[in-house]
Design a protein around this motif. Structure first.
Motif, PDB file in Angstrom:
ATOM      1  N   VAL A   1       0.847  -1.193   0.000  1.00 31.63           N
ATOM      2  CA  VAL A   1       0.000   0.000   0.000  1.00 31.63           C
ATOM      3  C   VAL A   1       0.884   1.246   0.000  1.00 31.63           C
ATOM      4  CG1 VAL A   1      -1.850   1.238   1.193  1.00 31.63           C
ATOM      5  CG2 VAL A   1      -1.718  -1.264   1.366  1.00 31.63           C
TER       6      VAL A   1
ATOM      7  N   SER B   1       0.785   5.812  -1.022  1.00 32.44           N
ATOM      8  CA  SER B   1      -0.127   6.938  -1.161  1.00 32.44           C
ATOM      9  C   SER B   1       0.628   8.214  -1.521  1.00 32.44           C
ATOM     10  CB  SER B   1      -0.882   7.143   0.163  1.00 32.44           C
ATOM     11  OG  SER B   1      -1.914   8.110   0.034  1.00 32.44           O
TER      12      SER B   1
ATOM     13  N   LEU C   1      -3.417   4.743  -2.594  1.00 30.45           N
ATOM     14  CA  LEU C   1      -4.451   5.424  -1.824  1.00 30.45           C
ATOM     15  C   LEU C   1      -4.753   6.844  -2.285  1.00 30.45           C
ATOM     16  CD1 LEU C   1      -3.538   4.279   1.814  1.00 30.45           C
ATOM     17  CD2 LEU C   1      -5.165   3.246   0.210  1.00 30.45           C
TER      18      LEU C   1
ATOM     19  N   ILE D   1      -7.159   4.202  -5.785  1.00 30.38           N
ATOM     20  CA  ILE D   1      -8.252   4.805  -5.036  1.00 30.38           C
ATOM     21  C   ILE D   1      -8.158   6.324  -5.143  1.00 30.38           C
ATOM     22  CG2 ILE D   1      -9.182   5.107  -2.697  1.00 30.38           C
ATOM     23  CD1 ILE D   1      -8.150   2.272  -2.105  1.00 30.38           C
TER      24      ILE D   1
ATOM     25  N   PHE E   1     -12.963   3.935  -2.090  1.00 26.38           N
ATOM     26  CA  PHE E   1     -12.376   2.994  -1.134  1.00 26.38           C
ATOM     27  C   PHE E   1     -12.308   1.618  -1.770  1.00 26.38           C
ATOM     28  CE2 PHE E   1     -16.934   2.827  -0.455  1.00 26.38           C
ATOM     29  CZ  PHE E   1     -17.203   1.460  -0.319  1.00 26.38           C
TER      30      PHE E   1
ATOM     31  N   PHE F   1      -9.413   0.137   2.734  1.00 27.44           N
ATOM     32  CA  PHE F   1      -8.382   1.037   2.235  1.00 27.44           C
ATOM     33  C   PHE F   1      -9.050   2.286   1.655  1.00 27.44           C
ATOM     34  CE2 PHE F   1      -7.056  -3.340   1.888  1.00 27.44           C
ATOM     35  CZ  PHE F   1      -5.768  -3.350   2.411  1.00 27.44           C
ATOM     36  N   SER F   2      -8.631   3.461   2.114  1.00 27.71           N
ATOM     37  CA  SER F   2      -9.151   4.711   1.576  1.00 27.71           C
ATOM     38  C   SER F   2      -8.106   5.804   1.773  1.00 27.71           C
ATOM     39  CB  SER F   2     -10.474   5.104   2.240  1.00 27.71           C
ATOM     40  OG  SER F   2     -10.319   5.254   3.634  1.00 27.71           O
ATOM     41  N   HIS F   3      -8.312   6.932   1.103  1.00 27.03           N
ATOM     42  CA  HIS F   3      -7.326   8.016   1.196  1.00 27.03           C
ATOM     43  C   HIS F   3      -7.254   8.586   2.609  1.00 27.03           C
ATOM     44  CE1 HIS F   3      -4.680  11.088  -0.283  1.00 27.03           C
ATOM     45  NE2 HIS F   3      -5.476  12.047   0.177  1.00 27.03           N
TER      46      HIS F   3
ATOM     47  N   VAL G   1      -4.847   4.242   5.563  1.00 26.74           N
ATOM     48  CA  VAL G   1      -5.130   5.573   5.024  1.00 26.74           C
ATOM     49  C   VAL G   1      -3.823   6.270   4.649  1.00 26.74           C
ATOM     50  CG1 VAL G   1      -7.265   5.853   6.362  1.00 26.74           C
ATOM     51  CG2 VAL G   1      -5.088   6.670   7.317  1.00 26.74           C
TER      52      VAL G   1
END
Length: 203
Positions: free
Chosen positions: A5, A7, A34, A59, A105, A117-119, A159
């Motif tokens: 993961v 972001s 993310l 996402i 998500f 899983f989301s920002h 996140v």
């Protein structure tokens, strides 16, 4: 199962290439981005194209919301109107359609371990700007949200957005891949349980 993961790429193509390369070396079964392709760097469209072709689950972050819906959804970013109007003009219809189709998500369950899983955590997923503001990390609102049933029903919640590595109960934040001090999460899920580590990116 091994899940990687990351972001907040923010237009840093070299960092994106580096993290995708490291993830490939770790033999991740699934890769999840993310959100936040745009803003700060100067290779946003190249990052977008690489993410499109990477096979990662992408996402939507707040930066993608600003591309899709305009900065009016978030009164805190009026100063970025010119940037996002200009960036929207640079993107092709295919690229904009990809951004529109990015989900808010992603959820999965493996061997009884339910993950989300989301920002960032959601204030209200039905709002034009669904996320809590970053100020929620300082005023206790985020901590209270972590205690709600909407969050605690998952064993693991990942996140980004804050550009920080932290753990609050079952909520785990990963810092920005495209900025200094970047890292990504590597999650291992098997019969014996779920474990994770923050892996720093050497750029």
């Amino acid at each position: 199962m091994r899940i990687a993961v990351f972001s907040d790429v923010h237009g840093n193509l070299n960092a994106l290439k580096a993290v995708l390369g490291q993830i490939k070396e770790k033999n991740a079964d699934r890769t999840i981005f993310l959100g936040d392709i745009f803003q700060r760097g100067n290779q946003e469209t190249e990052c977008l194209e690489l993410l499109k072709s990477s096979g990662a689950i992408c996402i939507k972050g707040n930066c993608e919301l600003y591309i899709e819906r305009g900065v009016d959804v978030d009164p805190d970013v009026e100063y970025l109107r010119e940037y996002y109007d200009g960036m929207r003009d640079k993107l092709t219809e295919e690229q904009i359609d990809f951004i529109r189709r990015m989900p808010l998500f992603y959820e999965c369950e493996h061997q009884g371990h339910k993950m989300h899983f989301s920002h960032f955590l959601f204030k209200d997923i039905n709002l034009p700007y669904p996320f809590f503001q970053l100020s929620s990390l300082k005023d206790g609102v985020f901590d209270e949200a972590c205690k709600t049933e909407d969050v605690k029903k998952y064993e693991f919640v990942a996140v980004g957005h804050s550009h920080q590595n932290f753990v609050k109960g079952n909520v785990v934040s990963v810092s920005a891949t495209g900025l200094e001090g970047a890292s990504y999460l590597l999650i291992d899920v098997n019969e014996s349980g779920l474990s994770f580590e923050h892996i720093s990116l050497a750029l």
